[in-house]
Design an enzyme around this catalytic site. Sequence first.
Site, PDB file in Angstrom:
ATOM      1  N   ASP A   1      -3.308  -5.184   7.378  1.00 28.21           N
ATOM      2  CA  ASP A   1      -3.303  -3.725   7.378  1.00 28.21           C
ATOM      3  C   ASP A   1      -4.515  -3.159   8.122  1.00 28.21           C
ATOM      4  OD1 ASP A   1      -1.174  -4.094   5.696  1.00 28.21           O
ATOM      5  OD2 ASP A   1      -1.974  -2.881   4.048  1.00 28.21           O
TER       6      ASP A   1
ATOM      7  N   HIS B   1      -4.700   6.775   7.385  1.00 35.84           N
ATOM      8  CA  HIS B   1      -4.914   6.086   6.110  1.00 35.84           C
ATOM      9  C   HIS B   1      -5.312   7.037   4.985  1.00 35.84           C
ATOM     10  CE1 HIS B   1      -6.041   2.803   3.362  1.00 35.84           C
ATOM     11  NE2 HIS B   1      -5.375   2.007   4.185  1.00 35.84           N
TER      12      HIS B   1
ATOM     13  N   HIS C   1      -6.373  -7.739   5.850  1.00 38.23           N
ATOM     14  CA  HIS C   1      -6.760  -6.587   6.669  1.00 38.23           C
ATOM     15  C   HIS C   1      -7.410  -7.040   7.977  1.00 38.23           C
ATOM     16  CE1 HIS C   1      -6.595  -5.224   2.479  1.00 38.23           C
ATOM     17  NE2 HIS C   1      -6.244  -4.053   2.960  1.00 38.23           N
TER      18      HIS C   1
END
Length: 249
Positions: free
Chosen positions: A47, A102, A196
Amino acid sequence: MRRRTLLGAAAAAPLALLPADRATAATPGWARATAPGSAGLVALTFDDGPSAEITPTVLSTLRSYRAKATFFLQGEHAAARPDLVRAIAADGHVIGNHSWSHPRFSSLTAEQARTEIVRTNDTIEQITGTRPVLFRYPFGEETADGNAVIREQGMWGGVLWHWTNPLPGDFECPGAAGVQKYVVGNAVDQALILLHDGNDVVQCGSGQLSYLGRTITELRRRGFALGVVDIAWGPSRVNQQSWVQVVPA
């Protein structure tokens, strides 16, 4: 910032989010008795990228180990680093939408939610020629306004993950050994592993990234094969009831 079990609206079947003509007849992962690899299939999902600090090393490592992954890209980062987005696509990885900036969708108006999702879709499509189908909410927190946009865009939303142990994730900077322990500890057939390649994890330093090659080796040693995320016609009991599955890459 702990991102662990965030069920919320994701526990509900996303059939209402997807037009009928986008339905798949593929057998959902939770219904399969077997999968490639004696221990089953797992998907590494990244992510918040792409980032100049992390993504190139992730891609290089995946390439070296002939492994595929699923990248949920943050739109503003994709727009800033189109070369990395193209590299992700060229290497055959799956690309999903992770919003533009985000935010917590619970703090957005309906129009802001639409902009977050559609702007990211448009950007990724302009760079790669392919419009994302998968959507993962920041922090895993769904909203009705966001789901309405997902439905409008013909996407498959609410892609969560498998995280059942108390170990810290990569964004908490536990070091290479710590991340490896976290990933391997969550590896079960059909697990989506939350990782991530941007935002918080950048502060952890490049040394932590050595976990990736070692972890791929250890997963394979334990009999797992690495796959990618796909939509499914049923909820995944492994991944917080998200209607997704891990399929061979």
